[in-house]
Design an enzyme around this catalytic site. Structure first.
Site, PDB file in Angstrom:
ATOM      1  N   HIS A   1      16.506   1.550   5.237  1.00 56.53           N
ATOM      2  CA  HIS A   1      16.105   2.434   6.325  1.00 56.53           C
ATOM      3  C   HIS A   1      14.776   2.020   6.943  1.00 56.53           C
ATOM      4  O   HIS A   1      14.379   2.570   7.965  1.00 56.53           O
ATOM      5  CB  HIS A   1      16.022   3.894   5.847  1.00 56.53           C
ATOM      6  CG  HIS A   1      14.990   4.124   4.785  1.00 56.53           C
ATOM      7  ND1 HIS A   1      15.217   3.839   3.454  1.00 56.53           N
ATOM      8  CD2 HIS A   1      13.741   4.621   4.850  1.00 56.53           C
ATOM      9  CE1 HIS A   1      14.144   4.157   2.758  1.00 56.53           C
ATOM     10  NE2 HIS A   1      13.239   4.633   3.576  1.00 56.53           N
TER      11      HIS A   1
ATOM     12  N   HIS B   1       8.102   2.491  11.395  1.00 54.43           N
ATOM     13  CA  HIS B   1       9.119   3.287  12.079  1.00 54.43           C
ATOM     14  C   HIS B   1       9.139   2.891  13.553  1.00 54.43           C
ATOM     15  O   HIS B   1       8.082   2.707  14.160  1.00 54.43           O
ATOM     16  CB  HIS B   1       8.807   4.786  11.980  1.00 54.43           C
ATOM     17  CG  HIS B   1       8.871   5.334  10.593  1.00 54.43           C
ATOM     18  ND1 HIS B   1      10.025   5.845  10.039  1.00 54.43           N
ATOM     19  CD2 HIS B   1       7.914   5.446   9.633  1.00 54.43           C
ATOM     20  CE1 HIS B   1       9.775   6.264   8.808  1.00 54.43           C
ATOM     21  NE2 HIS B   1       8.498   6.033   8.535  1.00 54.43           N
TER      22      HIS B   1
ATOM     23  N   HIS C   1       4.847   0.904   5.650  1.00 53.47           N
ATOM     24  CA  HIS C   1       6.169   0.670   6.232  1.00 53.47           C
ATOM     25  C   HIS C   1       6.143   1.048   7.710  1.00 53.47           C
ATOM     26  O   HIS C   1       5.200   1.683   8.178  1.00 53.47           O
ATOM     27  CB  HIS C   1       7.242   1.480   5.485  1.00 53.47           C
ATOM     28  CG  HIS C   1       7.001   2.956   5.500  1.00 53.47           C
ATOM     29  ND1 HIS C   1       6.310   3.614   4.516  1.00 53.47           N
ATOM     30  CD2 HIS C   1       7.345   3.917   6.399  1.00 53.47           C
ATOM     31  CE1 HIS C   1       6.240   4.901   4.792  1.00 53.47           C
ATOM     32  NE2 HIS C   1       6.861   5.116   5.942  1.00 53.47           N
TER      33      HIS C   1
ATOM     34  N   HIS D   1       2.896   3.317   8.736  1.00 51.82           N
ATOM     35  CA  HIS D   1       2.395   4.307   7.786  1.00 51.82           C
ATOM     36  C   HIS D   1       1.833   3.588   6.565  1.00 51.82           C
ATOM     37  O   HIS D   1       2.556   2.840   5.900  1.00 51.82           O
ATOM     38  CB  HIS D   1       3.504   5.257   7.340  1.00 51.82           C
ATOM     39  CG  HIS D   1       3.980   6.164   8.413  1.00 51.82           C
ATOM     40  ND1 HIS D   1       5.157   6.907   8.319  1.00 51.82           N
ATOM     41  CD2 HIS D   1       3.435   6.480   9.615  1.00 51.82           C
ATOM     42  CE1 HIS D   1       5.302   7.627   9.422  1.00 51.82           C
ATOM     43  NE2 HIS D   1       4.281   7.379  10.218  1.00 51.82           N
TER      44      HIS D   1
END
Length: 271
Positions: free
Chosen positions: A98, A126, A124, A143
């Site tokens: 994800h 997004h 990570h 993040h």
């Protein structure tokens, strides 16, 4: 020495209760448990129904991400920057299905917030950004996840968020591109990236938003100290495309929808 099953069970119970961070406070690594597809049955609107430990995803009152606006915050003037003390450390690049993440395998330094030290654990991405600033959603959000073991700390997890718009290549990502490229569609695969210096992320904490929220993936644990840098950095279109290409199809846009602020205190801190 033999320990009865009853005593062993009691010890396990005390370990879970007294441990400074619940086993369910961590981000779920198995992306098969959830996805980002609206109406799929495992999408963001259903996360809180999939496991009882994830109930905060649907019922919490301090969820993230949120809409950040200069007109809806308390402006706090401080001359002291957020205290950061990072250093190079061995890291691995992981395709979690994800998202793409960097996990530091040792002491990569820490940040200090109100006297509590939060060691850096992982970072990570997004895409597009999860938080918005003054109604604008950006191309990417990083993040940096920190976690303290201080038993006296009210909040155990602190996350620094950095937003990116399309422009010049991001130097930190550029160094990771070879590893990320080999991880395209390789679920739960990882690559040893050698020494990774978190200082090269170059986030600016001169002016930043601050609020108490949650993890943005299940189990959506609340009580997370969020610091969102107001300065927007740049990332190339190719870098964003690579991050989207590497993950599974349902996570090409791996941003959780905005959550209600529920009249939380949100601060804009700066000199």
């Amino acid at each position: 020495m033999h320990i009865s099953s009853t005593v062993a069970s009691l010890l396990l119970y005390l370990l879970v209760i007294l441990h400074p961070i619940s086993i369910y406070s961590q981000e779920v690594e198995d992306e098969r448990e959830f996805d980002y597809i609206k109406g799929s049955g495992k999408g963001p609107g259903k996360w809180g129904e999939l496991h009882k430990e994830w109930h905060a995803c649907n019922n919490g009152k301090m969820q993230s991400p949120i809409y950040l606006s200069n007109s809806r915050v308390d402006i706090i003037h401080k001359s002291k920057k957020l205290s950061r003390n990072y250093k190079p450390c061995t890291g691995i690049v992981v395709n979690r299905g994800h998202d793409i993440a960097v996990h530091w395998e040792g002491n990569a330094g820490s940040i200090e917030i109100n006297g509590t030290v939060y060691p850096l654990k992982q970072a990570h991405w997004h895409s597009p950004s999860e938080h918005t600033i003054n109604g604008k959603r950006y191309s990417l959000e990083l993040h940096m996840v920190h976690q303290t073991t201080d038993p006296t700390a009210k909040h155990k997890i602190a996350v620094i968020g950095v937003l990116y718009k399309i422009g010049k290549s991001n130097p930190f990502l550029s160094k990771l591109v070879p590893n990320i490229t080999t991880l395209v569609k390789q679920d739960n695969e990882q690559r040893n990236a050698g020494m990774i210096d978190p200082r090269e992320i170059r986030m600016s904490c001169r002016r930043y938003y601050n609020y108490i929220g949650s993890l943005t993936v299940p189990p959506c644990t609340e009580g997370v100290v969020w610091t969102i840098s107001k300065k927007v950095r740049t990332v190339s279109l190719d870098q964003v495309k690579l991050l989207r290409e590497a993950v599974h199809d349902h996570a090409e846009k791996n941003s959780r929808p905005l959550q209600s602020t529920h009249q939380r205190d949100i601060q804009l801190i700066g000199p």
